[in-house]
Design a protein around this motif. Structure first.
Motif, PDB file in Angstrom:
ATOM      1  N   MET A   1      52.669  24.636  26.585  1.00 55.60           N
ATOM      2  CA  MET A   1      51.799  25.744  26.430  1.00 55.60           C
ATOM      3  C   MET A   1      50.525  26.061  25.956  1.00 55.60           C
ATOM      4  SD  MET A   1      55.011  27.197  24.688  1.00 55.60           S
ATOM      5  CE  MET A   1      54.145  28.276  24.108  1.00 55.60           C
ATOM      6  N   GLN A   2      49.922  25.881  27.623  1.00 54.33           N
ATOM      7  CA  GLN A   2      48.748  26.349  27.983  1.00 54.33           C
ATOM      8  C   GLN A   2      47.401  25.114  27.013  1.00 54.33           C
ATOM      9  OE1 GLN A   2      48.095  29.015  30.056  1.00 54.33           O
ATOM     10  NE2 GLN A   2      49.358  29.783  30.371  1.00 54.33           N
ATOM     11  N   GLY A   3      47.450  24.009  26.743  1.00 50.87           N
ATOM     12  CA  GLY A   3      46.357  23.509  26.003  1.00 50.87           C
ATOM     13  C   GLY A   3      46.027  23.355  24.562  1.00 50.87           C
ATOM     14  N   ILE A 110      42.195  31.928  29.415  1.00 56.31           N
ATOM     15  CA  ILE A 110      43.213  31.134  30.821  1.00 56.31           C
ATOM     16  C   ILE A 110      44.206  32.698  30.489  1.00 56.31           C
ATOM     17  CG2 ILE A 110      42.044  29.198  29.410  1.00 56.31           C
ATOM     18  CD1 ILE A 110      44.779  29.646  27.053  1.00 56.31           C
ATOM     19  N   PRO A 111      44.924  32.142  31.589  1.00 55.01           N
ATOM     20  CA  PRO A 111      46.164  33.232  32.139  1.00 55.01           C
ATOM     21  C   PRO A 111      47.022  33.142  31.358  1.00 55.01           C
ATOM     22  CG  PRO A 111      45.161  31.349  34.123  1.00 55.01           C
ATOM     23  CD  PRO A 111      44.627  30.854  32.865  1.00 55.01           C
ATOM     24  N   PRO A 113      51.084  34.076  30.777  1.00 53.94           N
ATOM     25  CA  PRO A 113      53.019  33.955  31.170  1.00 53.94           C
ATOM     26  C   PRO A 113      52.690  35.553  31.645  1.00 53.94           C
ATOM     27  CG  PRO A 113      53.122  33.082  29.449  1.00 53.94           C
ATOM     28  CD  PRO A 113      51.807  33.709  29.336  1.00 53.94           C
ATOM     29  N   ASP A 114      52.005  36.353  31.011  1.00 56.60           N
ATOM     30  CA  ASP A 114      52.348  38.240  31.977  1.00 56.60           C
ATOM     31  C   ASP A 114      51.114  38.658  32.833  1.00 56.60           C
ATOM     32  OD1 ASP A 114      50.266  38.040  30.519  1.00 56.60           O
ATOM     33  OD2 ASP A 114      51.387  39.488  29.143  1.00 56.60           O
ATOM     34  N   HIS A 115      51.056  37.769  33.554  1.00 58.45           N
ATOM     35  CA  HIS A 115      49.430  37.621  34.537  1.00 58.45           C
ATOM     36  C   HIS A 115      48.484  38.623  34.046  1.00 58.45           C
ATOM     37  CE1 HIS A 115      52.088  36.408  37.353  1.00 58.45           C
ATOM     38  NE2 HIS A 115      53.332  37.353  37.370  1.00 58.45           N
ATOM     39  N   GLY A 116      48.254  37.960  32.401  1.00 54.20           N
ATOM     40  CA  GLY A 116      47.251  38.439  32.693  1.00 54.20           C
ATOM     41  C   GLY A 116      45.923  37.520  31.476  1.00 54.20           C
ATOM     42  N   MET A 117      44.645  37.758  30.837  1.00 56.80           N
ATOM     43  CA  MET A 117      43.977  37.180  30.392  1.00 56.80           C
ATOM     44  C   MET A 117      44.141  36.294  28.841  1.00 56.80           C
ATOM     45  SD  MET A 117      43.277  35.538  33.563  1.00 56.80           S
ATOM     46  CE  MET A 117      41.697  34.038  33.119  1.00 56.80           C
TER      47      MET A 117
END
Length: 463
Positions: A1-3, A110-111, A113-117
């Motif tokens: 899950m993103q770091g 960081i990106p 999942p919904d293409h936001g940041m």
């Protein structure tokens, strides 16, 4: 899950109450009142426990294991131990006398999942270690009373536990879900409300002051420090614990109402048997969150829907031909995984096939370990075929010259006539990668010989 940071409370010193032995040498049994008094006294003297050598060494090892990017002072985690050998006496002294001031956190994006940041606040290495030490001591104090329906960032609990609990509710007939997403939760937590909840159990005012100093340390963006009067910057070891403390009131309210739910950080799913009941609960809980907790529900991401049409922690649910509730990958997860493979196998990267394969193995190992409880055998079969085709493109491009291609293909057992058809072909890389000739010589055995992991075998092995 993103770091995300891994939080551990395992190293905190547990309370041990031992009474002196009587004349017969038998140990007397401590009374409940003695234990209660001991626990209360401990909560007024937590700073010494936090700064104890054993606890700080455990925190240092945890930070070193997590690695992570440097903060505003550019100190790498690998440099922390050497720095502390000289500076720790001064740091400890300032922590004890209340003059310690944390550095601002470094803003990173960081990106999502919904293409936001997603905004991260990265503390420097020293602050990260100190936060970890605080979490190791005060975490177990709160852990005693956290809800059993809360799964995020807690020792001994994993996302799969929440997913399987939700599956059990669905099997019981609760097939409508209230999917609540709190908008920018980590950026909007009210400091006064949060500190009041912490102070209810932590009585050492020095620790309370230190925790608040981390909340208000500020954020550095493009070299400019911006004050933070709300939020718990996501990225430090203390932030996950503080988020659970803040949302524990939501858990208790849902428990009081008798709802079946699963909460993972700021993602909360409530399961009900009818659409009408789900809509009523969504309205009342949205009012509770916004009025009582001073947070905002993200109406774009929150919804009342059938469980089959929603995802939870990357999983979605379906019923098999035998009417069993089963787990599968959410469509967004499939798309993200293919995007990740595209980035790794990009032809212009200019790295060797061995390195590309090593990266794919590393990413896919973590992916399969996380999603192993889902039905994804067919997906993995299609994915590894597609990966091999992407790798053929890289190999073919690396060979470059015609004579190299002739030598390689004939050496791999392809006939001269078949080799001529491939080498003299005017097809582009992608079309060539799917020809019978290249499929034959660069098939499963070829890439497994280069170290490519067989995804289906790995999945079957650990499932």
């Amino acid at each position: 899950m993103q770091g995300r940071q891994k939080i551990s409370y395992e190293s905190y010193p547990k309370d041990v109450v031992v009474q002196p032995q009587d004349n017969l040498g038998a140990q007397s049994i401590p009374s409940a009142q003695t234990k209660t008094n001991s626990c209360e006294e401990r909560r007024y003297q937590l700073l010494e426990e936090i700064l104890a050598k054993e606890n700080m060494m455990a925190a240092l090892k945890r930070v070193e294991a997590n690695k992570g990017a440097p903060g505003v002072d550019s100190m790498e985690v690998s440099e922390l131990r050497g720095y502390l050998r000289q500076e720790w006496p001064h740091i400890k002294s300032s922590l004890l006398d209340g003059t310690y001031r944390p550095m601002p956190v470094r803003r990173a994006k960081i990106p999502k999942p919904d293409h936001g940041m997603r905004d991260l606040g990265i503390p420097n290495a020293v602050d990260r270690m100190t936060q970890q030490a605080i979490a190791q001591v005060i975490g177990p104090i709160f852990e005693e009373e956290f809800s059993r329906y809360s799964y995020g960032f807690r020792p001994g609990r994993k996302p799969r536990d929440a997913v399987l609990a939700a599956k059990e509710y669905i099997e019981q007939g609760y097939r409508w879900v209230v999917d609540i997403d709190i908008e920018r939760f980590f950026d909007r937590v009210n400091h006064d409300m949060l500190m009041a909840k912490v102070a209810a159990k932590v009585k050492d005012k020095r620790v309370l002051k230190l925790i608040r100093s981390y909340l208000t340390s500020g954020v550095m963006i493009s070299g400019v420090v911006i004050d933070t009067d709300e939020g718990t910057p996501q990225g430090g070891p203390l932030s996950p614990l503080l988020s659970n403390i803040m949302l524990d009131e939501l858990d208790k309210e849902l428990e009081r109402r008798g709802h079946r739910f699963c909460r993972y950080a700021d993602d909360c799913n409530i399961y009900l048997k009818s659409k009408r009941a789900a809509e009523r609960v969504y309205g009342s809980m949205r009012e509770f969150i916004e009025a009582k907790l001073k947070l905002k529900v993200n109406q774009d991401k929150s919804a009342v829907d059938r469980v089959w049409r929603r995802k939870f922690l990357g999983f979605s649910y379906y019923t098999s031909s035998k009417r069993e509730v089963r787990l599968r990958l959410a469509p967004e997860v499939v798309r993200r995984q293919k995007d990740m493979i595209r980035k790794i196998t990009k032809r212009s990267r200019g790295i060797s096939v061995d390195k590309v394969i090593a990266e794919i193995n590393q990413k896919m190992m973590g992916f399969i370990n996380y999603f192993k409880i889902a039905d994804m055998k067919e997906f993995l079969m299609r994915l590894q075929e597609w990966i091999r085709r992407k790798l053929r493109v890289i190999v073919w491009k690396h060979w470059k010259r015609m004579r190299t291609k002739f030598r390689k293909l004939i050496g791999m057992g392809l006939s001269l006539e078949q080799t001529k058809i491939i080498v003299y072909s005017r097809k582009k890389y992608w079309r060539l990668s799917n020809t019978p000739q290249l499929n034959k010589v660069m098939g499963i055995a070829f890439f497994e010989g280069l170290g490519l992991m067989n995804l289906v075998e790995r999945y079957n092995l650990i499932r």
